[in-house]
Motif scaffolding. Structure first.
Motif, PDB file in Angstrom:
ATOM      1  N   GLY A  54      10.196  50.348  10.730  1.00 37.07           N
ATOM      2  CA  GLY A  54      10.900  49.240  11.351  1.00 37.07           C
ATOM      3  C   GLY A  54      11.543  49.560  12.685  1.00 37.07           C
ATOM      4  N   GLN A  55      11.426  50.806  13.159  1.00 38.18           N
ATOM      5  CA  GLN A  55      11.943  51.148  14.480  1.00 38.18           C
ATOM      6  C   GLN A  55      10.814  51.767  15.298  1.00 38.18           C
TER       7      GLN A  55
ATOM      8  N   PRO B 222      10.334  44.139  11.332  1.00 41.35           N
ATOM      9  CA  PRO B 222       9.677  44.341  10.041  1.00 41.35           C
ATOM     10  C   PRO B 222       8.718  45.530  10.084  1.00 41.35           C
ATOM     11  N   ALA B 223       8.259  45.924   8.919  1.00 45.45           N
ATOM     12  CA  ALA B 223       7.368  47.089   8.797  1.00 45.45           C
ATOM     13  C   ALA B 223       6.124  46.970   9.667  1.00 45.45           C
ATOM     14  N   GLU B 224       5.625  45.754   9.890  1.00 42.76           N
ATOM     15  CA  GLU B 224       4.401  45.576  10.683  1.00 42.76           C
ATOM     16  C   GLU B 224       4.659  45.578  12.193  1.00 42.76           C
ATOM     17  N   LEU B 225       5.897  45.854  12.620  1.00 46.07           N
ATOM     18  CA  LEU B 225       6.219  45.872  14.048  1.00 46.07           C
ATOM     19  C   LEU B 225       5.349  46.845  14.818  1.00 46.07           C
ATOM     20  N   GLU B 226       5.143  48.038  14.289  1.00 43.09           N
ATOM     21  CA  GLU B 226       4.314  49.024  15.000  1.00 43.09           C
ATOM     22  C   GLU B 226       2.911  48.482  15.235  1.00 43.09           C
ATOM     23  N   THR B 227       2.324  47.850  14.245  1.00 42.93           N
ATOM     24  CA  THR B 227       0.981  47.276  14.392  1.00 42.93           C
ATOM     25  C   THR B 227       0.980  46.201  15.465  1.00 42.93           C
TER      26      THR B 227
ATOM     27  N   LEU C 136       8.092  39.229  21.543  1.00 46.64           N
ATOM     28  CA  LEU C 136       8.390  40.601  21.128  1.00 46.64           C
ATOM     29  C   LEU C 136       9.749  41.038  21.671  1.00 46.64           C
ATOM     30  N   PHE C 137       9.979  40.781  22.951  1.00 43.55           N
ATOM     31  CA  PHE C 137      11.246  41.184  23.552  1.00 43.55           C
ATOM     32  C   PHE C 137      12.423  40.470  22.888  1.00 43.55           C
ATOM     33  N   ALA C 138      12.288  39.166  22.659  1.00 42.89           N
ATOM     34  CA  ALA C 138      13.389  38.366  22.111  1.00 42.89           C
ATOM     35  C   ALA C 138      13.730  38.751  20.678  1.00 42.89           C
ATOM     36  N   THR C 139      12.726  39.137  19.920  1.00 45.50           N
ATOM     37  CA  THR C 139      12.973  39.410  18.507  1.00 45.50           C
ATOM     38  C   THR C 139      13.175  40.884  18.187  1.00 45.50           C
ATOM     39  N   ALA C 140      12.732  41.781  19.050  1.00 46.41           N
ATOM     40  CA  ALA C 140      12.720  43.184  18.648  1.00 46.41           C
ATOM     41  C   ALA C 140      13.430  44.161  19.578  1.00 46.41           C
ATOM     42  N   VAL C 141      13.573  43.861  20.858  1.00 44.65           N
ATOM     43  CA  VAL C 141      14.164  44.837  21.776  1.00 44.65           C
ATOM     44  C   VAL C 141      15.645  45.023  21.469  1.00 44.65           C
ATOM     45  N   ARG C 142      16.020  46.258  21.258  1.00 44.70           N
ATOM     46  CA  ARG C 142      17.420  46.592  21.003  1.00 44.70           C
ATOM     47  C   ARG C 142      18.003  47.452  22.111  1.00 44.70           C
ATOM     48  N   GLN C 143      17.135  48.171  22.825  1.00 44.26           N
ATOM     49  CA  GLN C 143      17.602  49.019  23.918  1.00 44.26           C
ATOM     50  C   GLN C 143      16.498  49.146  24.950  1.00 44.26           C
TER      51      GLN C 143
END
Length: 116
Positions: free
Chosen positions: A87-88, A56-61, A33-40
């Motif tokens: 997506g954010q 992606p849209a399913e990130l929140e889930t 999760l950290f490697a693919t999604a963390v931006r800040q």
């Protein structure tokens, strides 16, 4: 009071009730999760961390599922998940004073694995 954070298990504290054999798998989930999604990563204060993630849209889930499972074995974590736009995702993590060292390790891992 301090919490022993095992270095070979990353930020996993001794207080975690997740079976030892499953800890590397959970750690890998957070690393992914950290490697693919963390931006800040923003440290709001010594007991609170805010991570901004995109994907992606399913990130929140995905984030809700992972944090709910983590809350079951490490009940000292308080996770807040919100969506600014599709997506954010904003993930707020809070710990009591006795577990600040765990939050420090989690924040370091998020920065190390992610792209803040």
């Amino acid at each position: 009071m301090t919490t022993d954070v095992s270095l070979d298990q990353g930020w996993v504290p001794e207080a975690c009730t997740l079976p030892t054999a499953q800890r590397p798998l959970r750690l890998a989930e957070f690393d992914e999760l950290f490697a693919t999604a963390v931006r800040q990563a923003e440290r709001l204060d010594d007991r609170r961390l805010r991570l901004t993630l995109t994907g992606p849209a399913e990130l929140e889930t995905t984030v809700r599922d992972l944090t709910e499972r983590e809350s079951r074995c490490c009940s000292f974590f308080t996770f807040g998940v919100s969506t600014r736009r599709p997506g954010q995702v904003v993930l707020d993590v809070a710990v009591p004073a006795g577990h600040v060292d765990v939050l420090d390790a989690l924040a370091a891992r998020a920065v190390q694995q992610g792209t803040p």
